[in-house]
Design an enzyme around this catalytic site. Sequence first.
Site, short mmCIF file in Angstrom:
data_model
loop_
_atom_site.label_atom_id
_atom_site.label_comp_id
_atom_site.label_asym_id
_atom_site.label_seq_id
_atom_site.Cartn_x
_atom_site.Cartn_y
_atom_site.Cartn_z
NE ARG A 271 -3.63 -2.50 2.12
CZ ARG A 271 -4.67 -2.82 2.87
NH1 ARG A 271 -5.07 -2.00 3.84
NH2 ARG A 271 -5.33 -3.93 2.66
NE ARG A 286 -1.91 5.19 8.60
CZ ARG A 286 -3.17 4.92 8.31
NH1 ARG A 286 -3.48 4.55 7.08
NH2 ARG A 286 -4.11 5.06 9.20
CD GLU A 358 -9.68 -0.91 9.13
OE1 GLU A 358 -9.87 0.31 9.04
OE2 GLU A 358 -9.65 -1.67 8.14
CB SER A 361 -11.94 -4.32 7.14
OG SER A 361 -12.94 -3.65 6.42
NE ARG A 398 -3.19 -1.03 10.85
CZ ARG A 398 -4.00 -0.15 10.30
NH1 ARG A 398 -5.32 -0.28 10.45
NH2 ARG A 398 -3.52 0.86 9.60
#
Length: 432
Positions: A271, A286, A358, A361, A398
């Site tokens: 990403r 991140r 988060e 998802s 995460r």
Amino acid sequence: MIDPRLLRESPDDLRESQRRRGEDVALVDRLAALDIERRSKQTAYDDLRAEQKQLSKRIGPLQGAVKKGDSSAQAELDDLMAQASQLSDRVKAADAAAGEATRALDEAWLELSNVVDMRAPVGGEEDVAVLEMVGSPRDFGAEGFTPRDHLELGELLGAIDVERAAKVSGSRFYYLTGVGALLEIALLNLAMAQATRNGFIPVIPPVLVSPRAMEGTGFLGQAAENVYRIESDDMYLVGTAEVPLAGMHSDEIMPASGLPKRYVGWSSCFRREAGSYGKDTRGIIRVHQFDKVEMFVFCDPADAEAEHERILQWERDFMDALEIPYRVIDVATGDLGSSAARKFDIEAWIPTQGTYREVTSTSNTTQFQARRLGIRMRSGDEVQPVATLNGTLCAMPRIIVAILENHQQADGSIVVPQALRPYLGRDVLELP
RNA sequence: GGAGGGAUGGCCGAGCGGCCGAAGGCGACGGUCUUGAAAACCGUUGAGGCGUAACCCGUCUCCGUGGGUUCAAAUCCCACUCCCUCCGCCA
């Protein structure tokens, strides 16, 4: 892509969906106009083409007659050829016009996001609805120490190294070393064991994919700026295994008896994190590259909602197994992404941030992706696009953050959650 | 990277420029026969657009993809993609 019939029969639903998403409402009217345009151009072509075929069919026999010396046929043949020749030009023009109209319509279709589920909360990032709180954050004050953040813990344990990763790759990269690497492998095995127990087929997919797969899953719209593109080969690095898993059955008609088809993919994810400068700059919350275990399901559209609930439950099972406090949220319409009709996130408690972040998802993308990718099902003599759903089982960095921070002890060692112990081979991650 | 071969319906496989959405076989489905099954025989069996809201029916499109030649293309020409074989290189 959504059902074209919706455009003709209930354009107001589409407008409302666009409005709730905060996206272009006028696009619906543009689509309607292009749709009408396409149909009239296509019909015009069809009629001309039918005429041409009729005419052409008569030429062969006449040519035969002329060859045999029938001079009376010559005049008729000449006449037909003249007509046909002229018609041919008109057919070509009509074909080009129809093709152009179709291209314009298709292009506009790709801009339209999926129709939102009307139960999804309306609004942006702050408008999420909290569905449930599970577990309770530890009271470190009562335990008599201040929790360290995951990076400090990771460095103490020799598990995470972002400094050296910066030398090699730049910011937002990391090395997992020693127990860090072992922790990821253990998590992978725990996740795969759970998923296969639940009937998922394990997959290790390609992570470099063609534009078709990327476009089909809806990642080349608003999300395009976060996608790595390999310019020299016109390929993309996927941001999630959802992409290659969805593309796996493109252009196929699956027997209804084989549904639901559940896959669990393990892949690296890439990403660009464009537009997130300054956010989460410390640690591995991140990053540009990470590994993830992702669930992906093809099912009958009638079962999609129930399947969505099941996927959420499997995500919760995993979090429960890791003994991490979390909450479940119903993501608001403005934050769904182009392909989801509804999305539930699980957010894990991060002690040093004093907030929920988060970690998983799950999206119900209904028939949106399947339409773009040509994935259909046959039940009886009916053929229709399947529904696709995806959900995170374990996003490595995460989850590692959540484990380190939530299960740390005063000396910086980490208590390994029970469920993970068989896979890690130890009860505590000790400082070296 | 170099040389050659290929791509047709669920699968295999044929296809002279017009009568080809496509022979034949397999598979699947329905029927006859049978107490039941098998075998045999008969039949059905791709997707999409438009005309219709839907059926029937009609029409158009689709033979890897995109262009071209022609009155007419699965069939001829060009480009591309993918697959296979051999050589070279690398993991």
